[in-house]
Design a protein around this motif. Structure first.
Motif, PDB file in Angstrom:
ATOM      1  N   LEU A 114      -5.797 -66.618  39.144  1.00  0.00           N
ATOM      2  CA  LEU A 114      -5.189 -67.930  39.492  1.00  0.00           C
ATOM      3  C   LEU A 114      -4.021 -67.895  38.606  1.00  0.00           C
ATOM      4  CD1 LEU A 114      -8.282 -70.258  39.725  1.00  0.00           C
ATOM      5  CD2 LEU A 114      -6.598 -69.730  41.519  1.00  0.00           C
ATOM      6  N   ALA A 115      -4.183 -67.431  37.339  1.00  0.00           N
ATOM      7  CA  ALA A 115      -2.973 -67.702  36.495  1.00  0.00           C
ATOM      8  C   ALA A 115      -1.698 -66.598  36.688  1.00  0.00           C
ATOM      9  CB  ALA A 115      -3.824 -67.317  34.853  1.00  0.00           C
ATOM     10  N   GLY A 116      -2.177 -65.514  37.084  1.00  0.00           N
ATOM     11  CA  GLY A 116      -1.618 -64.411  37.735  1.00  0.00           C
ATOM     12  C   GLY A 116      -0.683 -64.713  38.861  1.00  0.00           C
ATOM     13  N   GLN A 117      -1.470 -65.572  39.951  1.00  0.00           N
ATOM     14  CA  GLN A 117      -0.824 -66.071  40.862  1.00  0.00           C
ATOM     15  C   GLN A 117       0.339 -66.891  40.696  1.00  0.00           C
ATOM     16  OE1 GLN A 117      -2.911 -68.820  43.372  1.00  0.00           O
ATOM     17  NE2 GLN A 117      -1.716 -68.423  45.246  1.00  0.00           N
ATOM     18  N   ALA A 118       0.048 -67.982  39.868  1.00  0.00           N
ATOM     19  CA  ALA A 118       1.200 -68.934  39.466  1.00  0.00           C
ATOM     20  C   ALA A 118       2.384 -68.220  38.708  1.00  0.00           C
ATOM     21  CB  ALA A 118       0.375 -69.901  38.358  1.00  0.00           C
ATOM     22  N   LYS A 119       1.885 -67.411  37.871  1.00  0.00           N
ATOM     23  CA  LYS A 119       3.227 -66.557  37.208  1.00  0.00           C
ATOM     24  C   LYS A 119       3.888 -65.756  38.405  1.00  0.00           C
ATOM     25  CE  LYS A 119       4.031 -62.999  33.767  1.00  0.00           C
ATOM     26  NZ  LYS A 119       3.538 -62.223  32.834  1.00  0.00           N
ATOM     27  N   PHE A 120       3.234 -65.132  39.128  1.00  0.00           N
ATOM     28  CA  PHE A 120       4.040 -64.274  40.084  1.00  0.00           C
ATOM     29  C   PHE A 120       4.811 -65.231  41.021  1.00  0.00           C
ATOM     30  CE2 PHE A 120       4.202 -62.074  44.270  1.00  0.00           C
ATOM     31  CZ  PHE A 120       4.470 -60.893  43.857  1.00  0.00           C
ATOM     32  N   ASN A 121       4.411 -66.231  41.560  1.00  0.00           N
ATOM     33  CA  ASN A 121       4.967 -67.257  42.318  1.00  0.00           C
ATOM     34  C   ASN A 121       6.151 -67.837  41.787  1.00  0.00           C
ATOM     35  OD1 ASN A 121       3.568 -66.565  44.563  1.00  0.00           O
ATOM     36  ND2 ASN A 121       2.213 -68.388  44.523  1.00  0.00           N
ATOM     37  N   ASP A 122       6.015 -68.369  40.465  1.00  0.00           N
ATOM     38  CA  ASP A 122       7.220 -68.633  39.617  1.00  0.00           C
ATOM     39  C   ASP A 122       8.156 -67.691  39.371  1.00  0.00           C
ATOM     40  OD1 ASP A 122       8.162 -70.765  37.667  1.00  0.00           O
ATOM     41  OD2 ASP A 122       8.238 -69.120  36.485  1.00  0.00           O
ATOM     42  N   GLN A 123       7.766 -66.362  39.282  1.00  0.00           N
ATOM     43  CA  GLN A 123       8.838 -65.314  39.330  1.00  0.00           C
ATOM     44  C   GLN A 123       9.691 -65.432  40.752  1.00  0.00           C
ATOM     45  OE1 GLN A 123      10.215 -63.780  36.495  1.00  0.00           O
ATOM     46  NE2 GLN A 123      11.891 -63.027  37.898  1.00  0.00           N
ATOM     47  N   GLN A 124       8.599 -65.472  41.628  1.00  0.00           N
ATOM     48  CA  GLN A 124       9.310 -65.340  43.133  1.00  0.00           C
ATOM     49  C   GLN A 124      10.355 -66.333  43.645  1.00  0.00           C
ATOM     50  OE1 GLN A 124       8.382 -62.054  44.506  1.00  0.00           O
ATOM     51  NE2 GLN A 124       7.608 -63.125  46.421  1.00  0.00           N
ATOM     52  N   LEU A 125       9.930 -67.448  42.916  1.00  0.00           N
ATOM     53  CA  LEU A 125      11.007 -68.728  43.259  1.00  0.00           C
ATOM     54  C   LEU A 125      12.494 -68.296  42.458  1.00  0.00           C
ATOM     55  CD1 LEU A 125       8.666 -71.459  43.121  1.00  0.00           C
ATOM     56  CD2 LEU A 125       9.629 -70.684  45.011  1.00  0.00           C
TER      57      LEU A 125
ATOM     58  N   TYR B  24      -2.188 -62.396  46.563  1.00  0.00           N
ATOM     59  CA  TYR B  24      -1.816 -61.788  45.448  1.00  0.00           C
ATOM     60  C   TYR B  24      -2.869 -60.802  44.746  1.00  0.00           C
ATOM     61  CZ  TYR B  24      -1.489 -61.646  40.237  1.00  0.00           C
ATOM     62  OH  TYR B  24      -1.314 -61.215  38.679  1.00  0.00           O
ATOM     63  N   VAL B  25      -4.225 -61.144  44.926  1.00  0.00           N
ATOM     64  CA  VAL B  25      -5.237 -60.306  44.470  1.00  0.00           C
ATOM     65  C   VAL B  25      -5.032 -58.817  45.121  1.00  0.00           C
ATOM     66  CG1 VAL B  25      -6.630 -62.096  43.923  1.00  0.00           C
ATOM     67  CG2 VAL B  25      -6.883 -61.061  45.959  1.00  0.00           C
ATOM     68  N   ALA B  26      -4.367 -58.858  46.299  1.00  0.00           N
ATOM     69  CA  ALA B  26      -4.285 -57.571  46.971  1.00  0.00           C
ATOM     70  C   ALA B  26      -2.886 -56.576  46.434  1.00  0.00           C
ATOM     71  CB  ALA B  26      -4.133 -57.552  48.472  1.00  0.00           C
ATOM     72  N   THR B  27      -2.096 -57.228  45.338  1.00  0.00           N
ATOM     73  CA  THR B  27      -1.115 -56.762  44.895  1.00  0.00           C
ATOM     74  C   THR B  27      -1.216 -55.872  43.941  1.00  0.00           C
ATOM     75  OG1 THR B  27      -0.571 -58.461  43.188  1.00  0.00           O
ATOM     76  CG2 THR B  27       0.291 -58.955  45.375  1.00  0.00           C
ATOM     77  N   SER B  28      -0.247 -54.914  43.633  1.00  0.00           N
ATOM     78  CA  SER B  28      -0.322 -53.772  42.865  1.00  0.00           C
ATOM     79  C   SER B  28      -0.342 -54.629  41.459  1.00  0.00           C
ATOM     80  CB  SER B  28       0.726 -52.764  42.874  1.00  0.00           C
ATOM     81  OG  SER B  28       2.136 -53.386  43.018  1.00  0.00           O
ATOM     82  N   ASP B  29       0.420 -55.609  41.381  1.00  0.00           N
ATOM     83  CA  ASP B  29       0.353 -56.408  39.920  1.00  0.00           C
ATOM     84  C   ASP B  29      -0.898 -56.905  39.399  1.00  0.00           C
ATOM     85  OD1 ASP B  29       3.090 -56.905  41.755  1.00  0.00           O
ATOM     86  OD2 ASP B  29       3.919 -57.303  39.439  1.00  0.00           O
TER      87      ASP B  29
ATOM     88  N   ASP C 262      -3.073 -54.874  36.128  1.00  0.00           N
ATOM     89  CA  ASP C 262      -3.479 -55.858  34.992  1.00  0.00           C
ATOM     90  C   ASP C 262      -5.021 -55.570  34.905  1.00  0.00           C
ATOM     91  OD1 ASP C 262      -1.138 -56.507  34.248  1.00  0.00           O
ATOM     92  OD2 ASP C 262      -1.407 -58.348  35.411  1.00  0.00           O
ATOM     93  N   VAL C 263      -5.743 -55.580  36.052  1.00  0.00           N
ATOM     94  CA  VAL C 263      -7.486 -55.534  35.868  1.00  0.00           C
ATOM     95  C   VAL C 263      -7.760 -54.265  35.556  1.00  0.00           C
ATOM     96  CG1 VAL C 263      -9.330 -55.438  37.014  1.00  0.00           C
ATOM     97  CG2 VAL C 263      -7.941 -57.363  37.737  1.00  0.00           C
ATOM     98  N   ALA C 264      -7.144 -53.157  36.142  1.00  0.00           N
ATOM     99  CA  ALA C 264      -7.564 -51.809  35.835  1.00  0.00           C
ATOM    100  C   ALA C 264      -7.193 -51.065  34.363  1.00  0.00           C
ATOM    101  CB  ALA C 264      -6.893 -50.658  36.800  1.00  0.00           C
ATOM    102  N   GLU C 265      -6.161 -51.621  33.803  1.00  0.00           N
ATOM    103  CA  GLU C 265      -5.897 -51.190  32.656  1.00  0.00           C
ATOM    104  C   GLU C 265      -6.870 -52.008  31.550  1.00  0.00           C
ATOM    105  OE1 GLU C 265      -2.352 -54.008  30.300  1.00  0.00           O
ATOM    106  OE2 GLU C 265      -1.872 -52.779  32.144  1.00  0.00           O
ATOM    107  N   ASN C 266      -7.370 -53.041  31.708  1.00  0.00           N
ATOM    108  CA  ASN C 266      -8.238 -53.880  30.844  1.00  0.00           C
ATOM    109  C   ASN C 266      -9.624 -52.942  30.989  1.00  0.00           C
ATOM    110  OD1 ASN C 266      -7.150 -55.805  29.401  1.00  0.00           O
ATOM    111  ND2 ASN C 266      -6.726 -57.007  31.464  1.00  0.00           N
ATOM    112  N   TRP C 267     -10.152 -52.709  32.217  1.00  0.00           N
ATOM    113  CA  TRP C 267     -11.378 -52.031  32.387  1.00  0.00           C
ATOM    114  C   TRP C 267     -11.322 -50.535  31.803  1.00  0.00           C
ATOM    115  CZ3 TRP C 267     -13.521 -52.624  38.049  1.00  0.00           C
ATOM    116  CH2 TRP C 267     -13.786 -54.227  38.407  1.00  0.00           C
TER     117      TRP C 267
END
Length: 224
Positions: free
Chosen positions: A27-38, A50-55, A59-64
């Motif tokens: 949810l937070a990532g989507q909000a940030k992504f959409n803010d940059q989109q605008l 958003y959850v299907a994006t590489s962004d 972020d998920v994979a680097e933490n795992w």
């Protein structure tokens, strides 16, 4: 059901807060992504998109990968290395793989031991190192996912800036990949070192990760 929940409460608790944290990250990532989109003159996207994006994936994979690397190294290091006074360490003098008698394998296995504990050869080797192998495999797959998703996200930015896309080899040897990777690794290693050292002198009553409150500071391999 009540008994199941009680007997598996530790795993279920962490799975629940993992799921909540993952949803919150999305949810937070989507909000940030959409803010940059605008800002860039683009159109906002949905949560599913958003959850299907590489962004999101990078972020998920680097933490795992950093988490599983932490546990992999801790599992392997505690085979050979000890820390006097820490409940996270084996007792002094028990460094190494230990004897079959200590590990309850082969002829020393009990009736309720795993089936492969009584076997020899490859099956014995596999069950004896299965935790490390699985942790290592998840780390490797997460690291690979991070590199692929990071490359896709990076190349999308490069194309938007009218620059040539980068190869996978160039990305995983470049500063962007290692900056993202090492900032996670250093925090994981510090956390493990803190747990090992602080548990020598500090206690948490009732926790399996702490010594009993009254145990001496130099008691090693003792858990409450």
């Amino acid at each position: 059901m009540k008994r199941f929940l009680k007997e598996n409460s530790l795993s279920l608790f962490f799975l629940l807060i993992f799921a909540l944290a993952l949803v919150g990250q999305a949810l937070a990532g989507q909000a940030k992504f959409n803010d940059q989109q605008l800002v860039d003159g683009g159109q906002p996207i949905s949560l599913v998109e958003y959850v299907a994006t590489s962004d999101f994936a990078v972020d998920v994979a680097e933490n795992w990968q950093s988490e599983y690397l932490q546990f992999l190294l801790f599992i392997l290091a505690t085979v050979w290395l000890v820390q006097r006074g820490s409940p996270e360490s084996k007792e002094l003098g028990k460094e190494g793989g230990e004897s079959d008698e200590d590990q309850l394998v082969g002829e020393h296995a009990r009736r309720d031991s795993p089936a492969w504990a009584t076997a020899g050869g490859l099956r014995k080797a596999l069950i004896s190192n299965s935790l490390g192998w699985v942790m290592g495999l998840v780390f490797a797959l997460s690291w690979l996912a991070q590199s692929v998703a990071g490359l896709a996200a990076g190349n999308a930015e490069r194309l938007a800036e009218l620059r040539d896309p980068e190869s996978w080899g160039g990305y995983v040897t470049g500063p962007e990949f290692w900056s993202r990777t090492l900032q996670n690794w250093q925090s994981e290693f510090l956390a493990v070192a803190s747990m090992v050292a602080l548990s020598i002198y500090l206690r948490q009553r009732g926790s399996a990760e702490s010594k009993p409150v009254g145990s001496p500071h130099d008691a090693t391999g003792v858990e409450g």
